[in-house]
Design an enzyme around this catalytic site. Structure first.
Site, PDB file in Angstrom:
ATOM      1  N   SER A 261       0.829  -1.197   0.000  1.00 13.35           N
ATOM      2  CA  SER A 261       0.000   0.000   0.000  1.00 13.35           C
ATOM      3  C   SER A 261       0.867   1.252   0.000  1.00 13.35           C
ATOM      4  O   SER A 261       2.080   1.186   0.217  1.00 13.35           O
ATOM      5  CB  SER A 261      -0.883   0.012   1.244  1.00 13.35           C
ATOM      6  OG  SER A 261      -0.071   0.222   2.380  1.00 13.35           O
ATOM      7  N   LYS A 262       0.207   2.371  -0.209  1.00  8.89           N
ATOM      8  CA  LYS A 262       0.927   3.637  -0.213  1.00  8.89           C
ATOM      9  C   LYS A 262       1.586   3.876   1.151  1.00  8.89           C
ATOM     10  O   LYS A 262       2.667   4.436   1.245  1.00  8.89           O
ATOM     11  CB  LYS A 262      -0.054   4.767  -0.549  1.00  8.89           C
ATOM     12  CG  LYS A 262       0.613   6.112  -0.628  1.00  8.89           C
ATOM     13  CD  LYS A 262      -0.306   7.107  -1.253  1.00  8.89           C
ATOM     14  CE  LYS A 262      -0.036   8.538  -0.881  1.00  8.89           C
ATOM     15  NZ  LYS A 262       0.975   8.864   0.063  1.00  8.89           N
ATOM     16  N   ARG A 263       0.903   3.394   2.185  1.00  6.83           N
ATOM     17  CA  ARG A 263       1.449   3.569   3.538  1.00  6.83           C
ATOM     18  C   ARG A 263       2.787   2.831   3.713  1.00  6.83           C
ATOM     19  O   ARG A 263       3.698   3.328   4.364  1.00  6.83           O
ATOM     20  CB  ARG A 263       0.440   3.100   4.585  1.00  6.83           C
ATOM     21  CG  ARG A 263       0.473   4.031   5.766  1.00  6.83           C
ATOM     22  CD  ARG A 263      -0.552   3.824   6.848  1.00  6.83           C
ATOM     23  NE  ARG A 263      -1.909   3.587   6.423  1.00  6.83           N
ATOM     24  CZ  ARG A 263      -2.675   2.636   6.952  1.00  6.83           C
ATOM     25  NH1 ARG A 263      -2.178   1.808   7.855  1.00  6.83           N
ATOM     26  NH2 ARG A 263      -3.922   2.495   6.569  1.00  6.83           N
TER      27      ARG A 263
END
Ligand code: GLU
Length: 397
Positions: A261-263
């Protein structure tokens, strides 16, 4: 055999995630390996999720990777338009067709009515689904008298078109990567095919376009695997031959579990998008591989090897070599773990392959280098001294 035609069908809901770029790459490599066509179709029927600039971003990202569609909104082609929002007249005709069969019906339940039923179920600790068990107690053309349906339609009452999922059928589904598996239709619900604004949903528009555009192979992310049963039945309902399907596994977090994910990117300091993206709503910028200093050849090389390996254990492959070697049957069933170190290693390999003269203009592009006014000769000396230890032109040279 008819011509191989593969499409990449993103929705313009934001920047393209690494997984999306990899799907586009596999679509392209497979098509080109078979001497076929690669089509870019923009699936923008869900206006609520539309993000300004996303379509241009997708196009630019593919171009940066060297993936040039044979047909697209930008390039045109024999099956234009390639943007779903412009294909409404085509969908209308097929809505009429499916409503004449036993595979679809009209439903008048308002969002408020459905919400209150949903709550009723929740209170009992159950989950509501519009399906063959519940459709008989809801407000639709299967339960209402014909006269009433005609009256409601004449009064312009809003309605949706739903798929009438057959009862008690075991579907045998085939996937090129995953093999054969079965699904009982009793576990599937009556999906909306056409929304109350007359626009088809993803499921209906997608199969109509794949048919109309003569797509032979659908290669897409595994999140669409649960929809395969519905899609196969939609082809059956329309009396069309279905394409072949291949569902790609996820790109996983560096730790190996869960979708990247972007996280994760923010946490470990690597981009999950090919190019920088500025969110038009918030102005926040997501980092891209291009701006981080990756060579596009290195980027597509490492991305292609996340989930596929060529026959010999070769790691450095040009786009041309990947086309030659690509084989869907060799795409891994298991998810591929992302590694920042590996991505950097690829960039380093490509950097080493470049001559000092090729690297010079890239170095001179950097503002901090321009500010020094160093001569080309000096810069070339710096390059020859630094190159071997460098991974990015931007960070080390
Ligand atoms: N529009 C869908 C998406 O963005 C396409 C899925 C498919 O390839 O069928 O994921």
């Amino acid at each position: 055999m008819s011509k191989v035609r593969v499409r990449f069908a993103p929705s313009p809901t934001g920047p393209l995630h690494l997984g999306g770029v990899r799907t586009a790459l596999y679509d392209y490599l497979f098509a080109k390996n078979k001497g076929g066509d690669f089509v870019l179709r923009i699936e923008d029927t869900d206006t609520t999720r539309y993000v300004e600039g996303a379509e241009d971003y997708i196009m630019e990202a593919l171009e940066w990777c060297g993936i040039i569609p044979d047909e697209s909104p930008k390039h045109g082609g024999p099956y234009a338009p390639y943007r779903q929002s412009e294909r409404r007249a085509i969908y209308n005709q097929y809505t009429e067709q499916i409503l004449k069969t036993d595979y679809a019906y009209i439903a008048f339940d308002t969002p408020e009515e459905l919400e209150s039923i949903r709550k009723e179920y929740e209170a009992k600790g159950e989950v509501f689904a519009y399906n063959n068990y519940t459709r008989n107690r809801l407000r639709n053309s299967l339960t209402l008298p014909e006269e009433e349906v005609k009256k409601l339609l004449a009064e312009n009452t809003p309605y949706v078109v739903r798929f009438k999922m057959p009862v008690d059928r075991i579907l045998t589904l085939e996937d090129i990567i995953r093999g054969t598996f079965s699904v009982n239709t009793n576990t599937l619900d009556d999906k909306v095919l056409v929304k109350n604004d007359g626009m088809p949903t993803y499921h209906f528009a997608n199969i109509i376009d794949d048919h109309e555009m003569k797509i032979s192979h659908v290669i897409r992310g595994e999140e669409w695997l649960p929809s395969l049963g519905l899609h196969i039945l939609l082809y059956e309902a329309m009396g069309w031959e279905a394409p072949q399907f291949a569902h790609l596994s996820l790109i996983l977090k560096p730790e190996g579990k869960g979708k990247l994910s972007k996280r994760d990117g923010d946490k470990f300091g690597f981009p999950v998008f090919p190019l920088n993206f500025t969110d038009p709503a918030t102005g926040s910028v997501s980092k891209g591989y291009r701006e981080e200093g990756y060579f596009p050849e290195a980027f597509i090389n490492f991305l292609t090897l996340l989930g596929w390996s060529p026959s010999e254990d070769k790691e450095i492959l040009s786009l041309e070599e990947m086309i030659q070697e690509f084989d869907l049957y060799k795409v891994h069933k298991a998810g591929a773990r992302f590694s920042k170190e590996k991505a950097e290693w690829f960039n380093q390999q490509y950097l080493q392959k470049k001559t000092n003269e090729e690297l010079l203009p890239l170095l001179k592009d950097l503002s901090e280098v321009q500010a020094t006014n160093l001569s080309d000769e000096t810069l070339l000396t710096i390059i020859s001294l630094m190159k071997e230890r460098a991974t990015f032109v931007k960070r080390y040279l």
